[in-house]
Design a protein around this motif. Sequence first.
Motif, PDB file in Angstrom:
ATOM      1  N   GLY A  48      36.463  48.542  29.355  1.00  0.00           N
ATOM      2  CA  GLY A  48      36.519  47.096  29.447  1.00  0.00           C
ATOM      3  C   GLY A  48      37.214  46.419  28.293  1.00  0.00           C
ATOM      4  N   GLY A  49      38.124  47.126  27.619  1.00  0.00           N
ATOM      5  CA  GLY A  49      38.956  46.493  26.610  1.00  0.00           C
ATOM      6  C   GLY A  49      40.077  45.701  27.259  1.00  0.00           C
ATOM      7  N   ILE A  50      40.997  45.199  26.454  1.00  0.00           N
ATOM      8  CA  ILE A  50      42.063  44.363  26.987  1.00  0.00           C
ATOM      9  C   ILE A  50      42.918  45.127  27.995  1.00  0.00           C
ATOM     10  N   SER A  51      43.141  46.435  27.795  1.00  0.00           N
ATOM     11  CA  SER A  51      43.956  47.221  28.725  1.00  0.00           C
ATOM     12  C   SER A  51      43.295  47.280  30.094  1.00  0.00           C
ATOM     13  N   GLY A  52      42.000  47.595  30.117  1.00  0.00           N
ATOM     14  CA  GLY A  52      41.286  47.689  31.384  1.00  0.00           C
ATOM     15  C   GLY A  52      41.137  46.345  32.070  1.00  0.00           C
ATOM     16  N   LEU A  53      40.883  45.295  31.302  1.00  0.00           N
ATOM     17  CA  LEU A  53      40.728  43.966  31.892  1.00  0.00           C
ATOM     18  C   LEU A  53      42.029  43.470  32.515  1.00  0.00           C
ATOM     19  N   VAL A  54      43.145  43.713  31.841  1.00  0.00           N
ATOM     20  CA  VAL A  54      44.427  43.296  32.398  1.00  0.00           C
ATOM     21  C   VAL A  54      44.736  44.086  33.671  1.00  0.00           C
ATOM     22  N   ALA A  55      44.451  45.391  33.647  1.00  0.00           N
ATOM     23  CA  ALA A  55      44.663  46.198  34.855  1.00  0.00           C
ATOM     24  C   ALA A  55      43.818  45.669  36.006  1.00  0.00           C
ATOM     25  N   ALA A  56      42.553  45.375  35.733  1.00  0.00           N
ATOM     26  CA  ALA A  56      41.664  44.857  36.776  1.00  0.00           C
ATOM     27  C   ALA A  56      42.164  43.519  37.304  1.00  0.00           C
ATOM     28  N   TYR A  57      42.599  42.658  36.424  1.00  0.00           N
ATOM     29  CA  TYR A  57      43.113  41.349  36.825  1.00  0.00           C
ATOM     30  C   TYR A  57      44.349  41.480  37.712  1.00  0.00           C
ATOM     31  N   ARG A  58      45.269  42.353  37.326  1.00  0.00           N
ATOM     32  CA  ARG A  58      46.481  42.533  38.124  1.00  0.00           C
ATOM     33  C   ARG A  58      46.156  43.115  39.505  1.00  0.00           C
ATOM     34  N   LEU A  59      45.208  44.024  39.574  1.00  0.00           N
ATOM     35  CA  LEU A  59      44.812  44.573  40.878  1.00  0.00           C
ATOM     36  C   LEU A  59      44.231  43.483  41.768  1.00  0.00           C
ATOM     37  N   ARG A  60      43.338  42.661  41.200  1.00  0.00           N
ATOM     38  CA  ARG A  60      42.726  41.602  42.006  1.00  0.00           C
ATOM     39  C   ARG A  60      43.768  40.580  42.448  1.00  0.00           C
ATOM     40  N   ALA A  61      44.683  40.232  41.564  1.00  0.00           N
ATOM     41  CA  ALA A  61      45.712  39.255  41.913  1.00  0.00           C
ATOM     42  C   ALA A  61      46.571  39.752  43.069  1.00  0.00           C
ATOM     43  N   ALA A  62      46.804  41.063  43.125  1.00  0.00           N
ATOM     44  CA  ALA A  62      47.656  41.624  44.174  1.00  0.00           C
ATOM     45  C   ALA A  62      46.918  41.856  45.480  1.00  0.00           C
ATOM     46  N   LEU A  63      45.648  42.258  45.418  1.00  0.00           N
ATOM     47  CA  LEU A  63      44.931  42.695  46.610  1.00  0.00           C
ATOM     48  C   LEU A  63      43.872  41.715  47.100  1.00  0.00           C
ATOM     49  N   GLY A  64      43.460  40.803  46.252  1.00  0.00           N
ATOM     50  CA  GLY A  64      42.474  39.820  46.670  1.00  0.00           C
ATOM     51  C   GLY A  64      41.194  40.453  47.170  1.00  0.00           C
ATOM     52  N   ASP A  65      40.683  39.926  48.293  1.00  0.00           N
ATOM     53  CA  ASP A  65      39.409  40.405  48.822  1.00  0.00           C
ATOM     54  C   ASP A  65      39.505  41.798  49.424  1.00  0.00           C
ATOM     55  N   ALA A  66      40.724  42.312  49.581  1.00  0.00           N
ATOM     56  CA  ALA A  66      40.873  43.669  50.113  1.00  0.00           C
ATOM     57  C   ALA A  66      40.549  44.728  49.072  1.00  0.00           C
ATOM     58  N   LEU A  67      40.218  44.305  47.867  1.00  0.00           N
ATOM     59  CA  LEU A  67      39.930  45.233  46.771  1.00  0.00           C
ATOM     60  C   LEU A  67      38.432  45.277  46.489  1.00  0.00           C
ATOM     61  N   GLU A  68      37.884  46.478  46.469  1.00  0.00           N
ATOM     62  CA  GLU A  68      36.522  46.716  45.987  1.00  0.00           C
ATOM     63  C   GLU A  68      36.656  47.314  44.593  1.00  0.00           C
ATOM     64  N   LEU A  69      36.393  46.498  43.577  1.00  0.00           N
ATOM     65  CA  LEU A  69      36.722  46.841  42.199  1.00  0.00           C
ATOM     66  C   LEU A  69      35.463  46.998  41.358  1.00  0.00           C
ATOM     67  N   THR A  70      35.395  48.115  40.657  1.00  0.00           N
ATOM     68  CA  THR A  70      34.296  48.353  39.723  1.00  0.00           C
ATOM     69  C   THR A  70      34.877  48.555  38.330  1.00  0.00           C
ATOM     70  N   LEU A  71      34.319  47.853  37.359  1.00  0.00           N
ATOM     71  CA  LEU A  71      34.726  47.990  35.958  1.00  0.00           C
ATOM     72  C   LEU A  71      33.567  48.591  35.184  1.00  0.00           C
ATOM     73  N   VAL A  72      33.790  49.731  34.580  1.00  0.00           N
ATOM     74  CA  VAL A  72      32.750  50.461  33.860  1.00  0.00           C
ATOM     75  C   VAL A  72      33.050  50.412  32.367  1.00  0.00           C
ATOM     76  N   GLU A  73      32.098  49.950  31.577  1.00  0.00           N
ATOM     77  CA  GLU A  73      32.256  49.844  30.121  1.00  0.00           C
ATOM     78  C   GLU A  73      31.072  50.521  29.440  1.00  0.00           C
ATOM     79  N   ARG A  74      31.391  51.432  28.526  1.00  0.00           N
ATOM     80  CA  ARG A  74      30.365  52.220  27.846  1.00  0.00           C
ATOM     81  C   ARG A  74      29.439  51.359  26.997  1.00  0.00           C
TER      82      ARG A  74
END
Length: 448
Positions: A8-34
Amino acid sequence: MRVAVIGGGISGLVAAYRLRAALGDALELTLVERTERIGGILYTGEIAGRPIDLGAEAFVGRRPEIPALLRELGLEEQLVFPAGLRPLIWSAGAAHPLPERTLMGIPAGPDAVTGLVDDATLTWIADEPNRPLRWERGGDISVGALVADRFGEQVVRRSVDPLLGGVYAGLANTIGVRAALPTLAAALDAGAPNLSRAVSDALPPPSTAPVFGGIRDGYRVLLDALLGAAAPKLETGTAATALERTARGWRMDPVGEVDAVILATPAPATARLLRAAAPAAARAAAEIELSSSALVALALPADTPLPGNSGILVATGEPLRAKAFTLSSRKWTHLAHRDVALVRASFGRFGDDIPLSWTDAELITAATEDLSTVTGLRLAPRTAVVRRWRGGLPQYAPGHNARIAAIEAAVAELPGLAVAGAYLHGVGVPACAATGIAAAQRILGEAS
């Protein structure tokens, strides 16, 4: 599409944001942070009741990634720039202006470091073009070895180490030329006859554009906005323990079955997770070491007569414990109007045990005493905050680019898998964000 982003650092958050922006509700996204919070080595705390960044505080303003994200997220008004002051270097018990027109402290000739090094070193630098240069095209050595041989140890300790220590929490002797200074390596590969010429060829053209940028209310503004826009199922305080290829995608414990995985984790954690799926990548990632550091933020009386500089870097070998001071109230105009004067003291270079072994009280005392030494002021902070960064920065040792190439080649053979993080293509915030963008694009490209 089910995707797990690990980290959940800046690299992971940006990746998650870009995925959501592209796929919208078609994405089931889980972010795991230690850990129990997002942000990685970006952290905005408080001192004297106001926000202050206790990790990275600035980003390279000439790169587009962070300004672009701020615009997209409606945060453009948060973008700020430094006041334009230059730092000092504390060396041989005195303050010196930071040399101008150097490449990470490496001069193109003696004029840049006149006054910072002795006359014998200046003569050695001036004579450097007359000495044969041994450079293996495509090879790599430490920055320290190259500069010491061509310009002398004083240039390493007094000019190069202070700058590399700020970027990597490392030393010139532990950082490789090819990864840390790619334009210098390119100039040498192209046949520069000496280091002076190579540095001159590698220097960027003069520019009046701000070198750095910052975020007015701290990085948490950007982190929170990225998390809100990505809208993942967030699992904090949770360690990813195993990654296994399946017939249809991946099994990531503890997430379960997913179509794709982005590993935005530090190099050692990435090595552990890739051990079964990509052993060659795991071996290369395991070779990347980490450096720990600590930061002490001091709130001084508002009328403290701090020097009119952005900061003070400390040469290696000096009898001080801190490696650098950011004079935040001088560096940033938006901080100059607070009712306290703010200074950040940094501790820790690669192999240094101070950041993790000293108590908060010891770090605060050392920060106050060392700051008093370099400013000549008798200081009594109103309050202070300590933040430690265990294994916060990867070391770009000689051969780093080859390790990264091995990691990326192995991962490229595995559909639905991508990597991101500070160990790949730069430790700065924009570089980390760029790896998150690239990881998301890889996953999206396979899905289209």
